[in-house]
Design an enzyme around this catalytic site. Sequence first.
Site, PDB file in Angstrom:
ATOM      1  N   ASP A  15     -34.092  71.074  95.044  1.00 36.17           N
ATOM      2  CA  ASP A  15     -34.867  71.761  93.997  1.00 36.17           C
ATOM      3  C   ASP A  15     -36.207  71.106  93.639  1.00 36.17           C
ATOM      4  OD1 ASP A  15     -32.506  73.204  94.042  1.00 36.17           O
ATOM      5  OD2 ASP A  15     -32.020  72.933  91.924  1.00 36.17           O
ATOM      6  N   LYS A 113     -29.708  79.176  95.743  1.00 35.83           N
ATOM      7  CA  LYS A 113     -28.518  79.177  94.876  1.00 35.83           C
ATOM      8  C   LYS A 113     -28.903  79.670  93.495  1.00 35.83           C
ATOM      9  CE  LYS A 113     -29.393  74.373  93.731  1.00 35.83           C
ATOM     10  NZ  LYS A 113     -29.720  74.594  92.307  1.00 35.83           N
ATOM     11  N   CYS A 158     -28.463  69.137  89.268  1.00 33.51           N
ATOM     12  CA  CYS A 158     -28.239  69.644  90.626  1.00 33.51           C
ATOM     13  C   CYS A 158     -27.978  68.541  91.649  1.00 33.51           C
ATOM     14  CB  CYS A 158     -29.385  70.559  91.030  1.00 33.51           C
ATOM     15  SG  CYS A 158     -29.347  72.103  90.054  1.00 33.51           S
TER      16      CYS A 158
HETATM   17  C1  VGL Z   1     -31.265  72.575  87.523  1.00 34.34           C
HETATM   18  C2  VGL Z   1     -30.835  73.196  85.363  1.00 34.34           C
HETATM   19  C3  VGL Z   1     -30.881  74.530  85.707  1.00 34.34           C
HETATM   20  C4  VGL Z   1     -31.496  71.467  88.510  1.00 34.34           C
HETATM   21  C5  VGL Z   1     -31.302  73.914  87.888  1.00 34.34           C
HETATM   22  O1  VGL Z   1     -32.123  71.713  89.568  1.00 34.34           O
HETATM   23  O2  VGL Z   1     -31.060  70.327  88.218  1.00 34.34           O
HETATM   24  N1  VGL Z   1     -31.025  72.232  86.264  1.00 34.34           N
HETATM   25  N2  VGL Z   1     -31.116  74.880  86.980  1.00 34.34           N
END
Ligand code: VGL
Length: 211
Positions: A15, A113, A158
């Site tokens: 991410d 995702k 994540c």
């Molecule tokens: C994430 C919160 C919501 C992350 C993704 O990548 O850690 N955290 N969506």
Amino acid sequence: MTAASPDTDALIVIDVQNDFCPGGALAVAGGDEIVPLVNRLISASPHVVLTQDWHPAGHSSFASVHAGKAPFGSIELPYGAQTLWPDHCVQGTRGAEFHGNLAWTKAELVIRKGFRPAIDSYSAFFENDRTTPTGLAGYLRERGLSRLTLVGLATDFCVAYSALDARRLGFDTRVIMDACRAIDLGGSLQDAVGKMQAAGVKLLESAAFAA
Ligand code: VGL
Ligand code: ZN
């Protein structure tokens, strides 16, 4: 860098998207600082997989869709407690794109995702019900990629959820901590570190990784 085994080693970059970097909708402090290090790790890794948080507009993890709820609060969903977030990483938006300096072109797979409206997905392997698979484990196993090195955002969400699932699935799992940054919500970083250590995730710094 350690001579990575070309047969079994994969770097999983979690991410590294605009919305998790300063100026983004769910900015992680210093999120952009990891990009140069992540790029060095990408060039040193035989196989690279990226994950991309990829929510439809109006996703159930967004505080904005729950009347009277604010970001960083929590609600109960059918699969358990769910932290509520600002709207982020909406499919097709600039916030959902990888950071502009991330050297992502070498990636062999991008796994998206969080695209099911009713369920969030922190982990690269399972959605937040802990049972709906993303398909990543099957992909890695079919390719014989058994040793995983995780980096990215956010350490305590994540990255940690992915690392814990990787261990649960039997992968040899390392996290390079200085190639991650945390959200750190109510002690979540300390909690995540404890859980990763207890599960046998190897927590390294890039200097030791390179030694
Ligand atoms: C994430 C919160 C919501 C992350 C993704 O990548 O850690 N955290 N969506
Ligand atoms: Zn998300």
